[in-house]
Design an enzyme around this catalytic site. Structure first.
Site, PDB file in Angstrom:
ATOM      1  N   GLU A  17       0.805  -1.224   0.000  1.00  0.00           N
ATOM      2  CA  GLU A  17       0.000   0.000   0.000  1.00  0.00           C
ATOM      3  C   GLU A  17       0.839   1.275   0.000  1.00  0.00           C
ATOM      4  OE1 GLU A  17      -2.867  -0.233   3.162  1.00  0.00           O
ATOM      5  OE2 GLU A  17      -4.000  -1.818   2.176  1.00  0.00           O
TER       6      GLU A  17
ATOM      7  N   GLU B   2      -5.156  -8.836   1.037  1.00  0.00           N
ATOM      8  CA  GLU B   2      -5.839  -8.539   2.306  1.00  0.00           C
ATOM      9  C   GLU B   2      -7.318  -8.324   2.037  1.00  0.00           C
ATOM     10  OE1 GLU B   2      -4.300  -5.175   4.552  1.00  0.00           O
ATOM     11  OE2 GLU B   2      -2.243  -5.763   4.081  1.00  0.00           O
TER      12      GLU B   2
HETATM   13  C1  GBH Z   1      -4.630  -2.197   5.484  1.00  0.00           C
HETATM   14  O1  GBH Z   1      -4.776  -0.874   5.155  1.00  0.00           O
HETATM   15  C2  GBH Z   1      -3.254  -2.397   6.022  1.00  0.00           C
HETATM   16  O2  GBH Z   1      -2.403  -2.958   5.043  1.00  0.00           O
HETATM   17  C3  GBH Z   1      -3.203  -3.194   7.280  1.00  0.00           C
HETATM   18  O3  GBH Z   1      -1.963  -3.052   7.872  1.00  0.00           O
HETATM   19  C4  GBH Z   1      -4.319  -2.787   8.197  1.00  0.00           C
HETATM   20  O4  GBH Z   1      -4.262  -3.405   9.436  1.00  0.00           O
HETATM   21  C5  GBH Z   1      -5.610  -3.110   7.531  1.00  0.00           C
HETATM   22  O5  GBH Z   1      -5.692  -2.542   6.278  1.00  0.00           O
HETATM   23  C6  GBH Z   1      -6.838  -2.695   8.317  1.00  0.00           C
HETATM   24  O6  GBH Z   1      -6.898  -1.303   8.436  1.00  0.00           O
HETATM   25  O7  GBH Z   1      -8.432   6.536   1.778  1.00  0.00           O
HETATM   26  O8  GBH Z   1      -8.037   8.227   3.359  1.00  0.00           O
HETATM   27  O9  GBH Z   1     -10.276   7.771   2.573  1.00  0.00           O
HETATM   28  C7  GBH Z   1      -6.050  -0.454   4.769  1.00  0.00           C
HETATM   29  C8  GBH Z   1      -5.914   0.953   4.395  1.00  0.00           C
HETATM   30  C9  GBH Z   1      -7.983   1.855   5.088  1.00  0.00           C
HETATM   31  C10 GBH Z   1      -6.609   2.840   3.414  1.00  0.00           C
HETATM   32  C11 GBH Z   1      -9.093   2.765   4.711  1.00  0.00           C
HETATM   33  C12 GBH Z   1      -7.674   3.778   3.092  1.00  0.00           C
HETATM   34  C13 GBH Z   1      -9.621   4.889   3.909  1.00  0.00           C
HETATM   35  C14 GBH Z   1      -9.213   6.255   4.286  1.00  0.00           C
HETATM   36  N1  GBH Z   1      -7.096   1.623   3.996  1.00  0.00           N
HETATM   37  N2  GBH Z   1      -8.547   3.973   4.234  1.00  0.00           N
HETATM   38  S1  GBH Z   1      -8.964   7.240   2.883  1.00  0.00           S
END
Ligand code: GBH
Length: 453
Positions: free
Chosen positions: A164, A361
């Site tokens: 990511e 994931e």
């Molecule tokens: C993953 O990220 C990670 O790889 C992991 O480490 C983590 O534990 C898992 O998910 C659960 O969170 O784009 O600013 O509107 C997920 C990341 C979460 C990124 C939601 C975008 C939305 C906020 N995503 N997030 S935004």
């Protein structure tokens, strides 16, 4: 109706180093940006840090034994750069030895290791040199990659460079919710570009290391929905979609940054000057698979004032909000919408011809309770059942999906949310470190055993 998955479908679980290992000063490990970030008051819920997390650094054998009991054949984990090279450059053999033991233990149990080289935990020493906005980090990351590959490459075939880059760059350097907690949209774009350079150089290093490597990168995606179908909503959705779903993907595919995206970001004045001759060729190294992380869709709403701050402060995202989700939510407030998962996989199938996909994931946080030694997490069972059905639908409709990694094996340190959000198939009591296999783990184990739903 039975839903069988293709023969050889790769079933796994996933974790990340900083979220589970603990022991943040053991065996010469250097501080990472997450150690620094969690030490600053007020940034992480309840003042939580990566210690002890799941104490996995010391309990890895018991955790792998558990994994083996569940019968899930693949395991995706990440290597902490700051264990292997505490200052980002100098090898610490004791840190490397941990991953050596981990890989051997997995193989003893017949579990195939999948290594992610970077899951957000940059050595603090390299942040002191500017962090990802510093282009020099790409070469340092390639050196680190070569070191890990030398140590594990005789036993590990499946390699992911970066998890990511969107989060590492835009959340770490843009809105500051993640380490290193900086708020500089322009710098965040440069960080994003440099992470892609780092990926390109690491992919080359992996290939040069010899052997039959499978090289991938893991990107997070969020299909964008609108509630109103008018020009303003469509434009807000387009902007969010290009930033979220194409900034990193299109350059990997050899198409460079989409012109619409460059136009959206031009006023920040940093991205285009950061792209040197040859960069885009370097980023577009051939990939064997694309890792796909999906949790929830996004909903875009235009604001009247195009300059208004967004409630989702990502680089260049003024004048639009990401609206409240609908329907059943997880404990993080994320929308449960499996049909968006199918849509995403079909879109990726069309957008990336010939590139196999692996779900790296997918999962959900809920409030879990241990009652009489059991966690009846019916909500998570339902989330997995619906989202696996969505993956199956996409495969039936032509998407080339080769595997699925459930996030996550263990309840763990959920970044800025500390220990308040549980994503695990296995419950962890963070006081006693006791593990309890949740109902969702038994459900998943059953899906894996039958290769179907
Ligand atoms: C993953 O990220 C990670 O790889 C992991 O480490 C983590 O534990 C898992 O998910 C659960 O969170 O784009 O600013 O509107 C997920 C990341 C979460 C990124 C939601 C975008 C939305 C906020 N995503 N997030 S935004």
């Amino acid at each position: 109706m039975a839903r069988g998955f293709p023969a050889g479908f790769r079933w796994g679980t996933a974790t990340a180093a900083y979220q589970i290992e603990g022991s943040t000063t053991a065996d010469g490990r250097g501080p990472s940006i997450w150690d620094t970030f969690t030490a600053r008051p007020g940034l992480v819920l309840d003042g939580a840090t990566g210690d002890p997390a799941c104490d996995h650094y010391r309990r890895y054998r018991e955790d792998i034994a558990l994994l083996s009991e569940l019968g899930v054949p693949y395991y995706r984990f990440s290597v902490a750069w700051s264990r292997v090279m505490p200052d980002g450059r100098t090898i610490e053999p004791r840190g490397l030895a941990f991953y050596d033991r981990l890989v051997d233990t997995l193989l003893e149990h017949g579990i195939t290791p999948m290594v992610t080289l970077y899951h957000w935990d940059l050595p603090e020493a390299l942040q002191a040199e500017g962090g990802w906005p510093n282009r020099d980090l790409a070469d340092l990351f390639a050196d680190y990659t070569l070191t890990v590959h030398k140590a594990l490459g005789d036993r590990v075939r499946q390699w992911t460079t970066i998890n990511e880059p969107f989060c590492a760059a835009f959340i770490g350097y843009g809105n500051g919710d993640h380490a290193p907690g900086l708020r500089d949209e322009g710098a965040a774009l440069v960080a994003g570009h440099n992470l892609m350079l780092a990926h390109g150089k690491a992919a080359q290093a992996l290939r040069a290391g010899g052997g039959e490597q499978e090289v991938s990168i893991v990107l997070n995606f969020a299909p964008v929905l609108t509630d109103v179908d008018d020009a303003a909503h469509r434009e807000a959705a387009r902007r969010f979609d290009f930033l979220h779903n194409r900034f990193f993907l299109d350059p990997l595919l050899g198409r460079g940054y989409p012109p619409e995206l460059l136009a959206d970001l031009a006023h920040l004045g940093t991205l285009e000057p950061a792209i040197a001759d040859g960069d885009l060729e370097l980023v577009a190294q051939p990939l064997d698979v694309l890792g796909v992380n999906y949790y929830a869709p996004a909903r875009a709403v235009p604001l009247d004032d195009p300059e208004a701050d967004s409630n989702c402060p990502l680089p260049g995202l003024r004048g639009m909000d990401v609206t409240p989700p609908r329907g059943d939510l997880t404990s993080l407030g994320w929308e449960q919408r499996p049909e968006s998962f199918t849509d995403l996989l079909l879109w990726l199938h069309g957008h990336c011809p010939g590139l196999p996909l692996v779900i790296a994931e997918n999962g959900a946080a809920f409030v879990d309770k241990v009652v009489d030694g059991r966690v009846r997490d019916t909500n998570r069972v339902r989330y997995f059942a619906e989202h696996l059905a969505a993956v199956h639908d996409a495969i039936e409709r032509g998407a080339d999906v080769r595997g699925y990694m459930a996030w996550s094996l263990l309840d763990n340190f959920e970044w800025a949310m500390g220990y308040t959000q549980r994503f695990g198939l296995v419950h962890v009591d963070f006081d006693t470190q006791e593990r309890v296999v949740k109902d969702s783990a038994r459900f998943y184990a059953d899906v894996v055993a039958r290769n179907g739903l």
